[in-house]
Design a protein around this motif. Sequence first.
Motif, short mmCIF file in Angstrom:
data_model
loop_
_atom_site.label_atom_id
_atom_site.label_comp_id
_atom_site.label_asym_id
_atom_site.label_seq_id
_atom_site.Cartn_x
_atom_site.Cartn_y
_atom_site.Cartn_z
N LEU A 56 0.87 -1.18 0.00
CA LEU A 56 0.00 0.00 0.00
C LEU A 56 0.90 1.22 0.00
O LEU A 56 1.71 1.39 0.91
CB LEU A 56 -0.92 0.00 1.23
N GLU A 57 0.79 2.06 -1.01
CA GLU A 57 1.73 3.16 -1.19
C GLU A 57 1.26 4.43 -0.48
O GLU A 57 0.06 4.61 -0.22
CB GLU A 57 1.91 3.44 -2.68
N PRO A 58 2.20 5.33 -0.14
CA PRO A 58 1.84 6.59 0.50
C PRO A 58 0.81 7.36 -0.30
O PRO A 58 0.94 7.49 -1.53
CB PRO A 58 3.18 7.35 0.54
N GLY A 59 -0.24 7.82 0.38
CA GLY A 59 -1.29 8.57 -0.28
C GLY A 59 -2.40 7.72 -0.87
O GLY A 59 -3.42 8.25 -1.31
N LEU A 62 -8.21 0.80 11.40
CA LEU A 62 -7.73 2.02 10.74
C LEU A 62 -7.57 3.15 11.75
O LEU A 62 -6.63 3.95 11.65
CB LEU A 62 -8.69 2.42 9.63
N LYS A 63 -8.46 3.21 12.73
CA LYS A 63 -8.32 4.23 13.79
C LYS A 63 -7.03 3.98 14.58
O LYS A 63 -6.31 4.92 14.94
CB LYS A 63 -9.52 4.18 14.73
N GLN A 64 -6.76 2.71 14.86
CA GLN A 64 -5.53 2.36 15.58
C GLN A 64 -4.30 2.75 14.76
O GLN A 64 -3.34 3.31 15.31
CB GLN A 64 -5.51 0.85 15.85
N LEU A 68 0.38 5.79 10.65
CA LEU A 68 0.47 5.11 9.36
C LEU A 68 -0.69 5.44 8.43
O LEU A 68 -0.59 5.24 7.22
CB LEU A 68 0.53 3.60 9.57
N VAL A 69 -1.78 5.90 9.00
CA VAL A 69 -3.00 6.14 8.24
C VAL A 69 -3.53 7.54 8.56
O VAL A 69 -3.37 8.02 9.68
CB VAL A 69 -4.07 5.07 8.59
N GLU A 70 -4.10 8.19 7.56
CA GLU A 70 -4.73 9.50 7.76
C GLU A 70 -6.22 9.38 7.45
O GLU A 70 -6.59 8.97 6.35
CB GLU A 70 -4.09 10.54 6.84
N ILE A 71 -7.05 9.71 8.42
CA ILE A 71 -8.50 9.67 8.23
C ILE A 71 -8.99 11.10 8.09
O ILE A 71 -8.85 11.91 9.00
CB ILE A 71 -9.20 8.98 9.42
N ARG A 72 -9.55 11.42 6.92
CA ARG A 72 -10.07 12.76 6.67
C ARG A 72 -11.59 12.69 6.68
O ARG A 72 -12.19 12.08 5.77
CB ARG A 72 -9.58 13.29 5.32
N PRO A 73 -12.23 13.28 7.69
CA PRO A 73 -13.69 13.22 7.78
C PRO A 73 -14.37 13.71 6.50
O PRO A 73 -13.97 14.73 5.94
CB PRO A 73 -14.00 14.16 8.96
N ARG A 74 -15.34 12.95 6.05
CA ARG A 74 -16.15 13.25 4.86
C ARG A 74 -15.33 13.25 3.56
O ARG A 74 -15.81 13.67 2.52
CB ARG A 74 -16.89 14.59 5.01
N VAL A 75 -14.08 12.81 3.64
CA VAL A 75 -13.24 12.71 2.44
C VAL A 75 -12.82 11.26 2.19
O VAL A 75 -13.07 10.69 1.14
CB VAL A 75 -11.99 13.61 2.55
N GLY A 76 -12.22 10.66 3.19
CA GLY A 76 -11.77 9.27 3.03
C GLY A 76 -10.60 8.95 3.94
O GLY A 76 -10.16 9.77 4.74
N THR A 77 -10.09 7.74 3.80
CA THR A 77 -8.96 7.27 4.59
C THR A 77 -7.82 6.93 3.64
O THR A 77 -8.04 6.31 2.59
CB THR A 77 -9.35 6.01 5.41
N PHE A 78 -6.60 7.35 4.01
CA PHE A 78 -5.46 7.22 3.11
C PHE A 78 -4.23 6.74 3.87
O PHE A 78 -4.10 6.96 5.08
CB PHE A 78 -5.14 8.58 2.46
N VAL A 79 -3.32 6.09 3.14
CA VAL A 79 -2.01 5.79 3.71
C VAL A 79 -1.30 7.12 3.95
O VAL A 79 -1.27 7.99 3.07
CB VAL A 79 -1.18 4.91 2.75
N ALA A 80 -0.78 7.30 5.14
CA ALA A 80 -0.16 8.57 5.50
C ALA A 80 1.08 8.85 4.65
O ALA A 80 1.82 7.94 4.28
CB ALA A 80 0.23 8.57 6.98
N VAL A 81 1.26 10.13 4.32
CA VAL A 81 2.44 10.58 3.58
C VAL A 81 3.22 11.51 4.50
O VAL A 81 2.80 12.64 4.74
CB VAL A 81 2.05 11.34 2.29
N PRO A 82 4.35 11.05 5.05
CA PRO A 82 5.10 11.90 5.96
C PRO A 82 5.63 13.15 5.26
O PRO A 82 6.08 13.07 4.11
CB PRO A 82 6.27 11.02 6.44
#
Length: 222
Positions: free
Chosen positions: A30-33, A56-58, A64-78
């Motif tokens: 799973l790639e960043p972003g 995913l919350k954990q 490792l994961v970014e949850i954007r309300p009303r947008v979606g969930t993504f692999v975090a990009v440092p």
Amino acid sequence: MVATSRRLDTSNFQERAADGIRQMIITGELEPGQPLSEVSLAETFGISRTPIREALKQLQIEGLVEIRPRVGTFVAVPTRRELNELFEMKQLLEGGAARLMAARGEVPELTAMKENIREADAAVAAGDVERYGELVHEFHEILVAGADNGKLAAHYRLLMNQLAYRRLVKTSLARPGRSLESEREHHTVLELIIAKDGIGAENFMRRHVQASHQALMSQLDT
């Protein structure tokens, strides 16, 4: 009893999903972003969406994961700042691990480190960057295990997950000549540990991590 059993099942499913998704991120599957679909992940792991959502919350807490309300969930990009800060922490933890391992003398991890370097020498000589990247990861794991400090190891594990380190190793080793430089640095760390020079091992290990950091950033800038 039934309710308790269901809670345990849900917890086990969540843990299994978190472990699986974490590995997929760390290894680069799973790639960043990349967007993460609860439905697709539920199908992948053969479980309902509820434990996936909790997993995913954990993983968001772990960075490792970014949850954007009303947008979606993504692999975090440092960000660059986050990468710099994480590598600063890596210097501290691995430098401390080298010092602690040097103080322990002849321990099983020292034997494992010698064997790791023998295999790494062969990989570098053969131009096998893929295998050398695996051995780099193993070298650092052996070093931390050799420190024999549970608290340090726990913080290190969280840090490596946030860095998705195996993926970053491949990027840093893509810089021409970096594999040979890295292996020479590993040799020096080993020599200082064998000599029980804790301060020298700590300082050089920090320099090694800094060199890896610089190689990574130079590749990200290309």
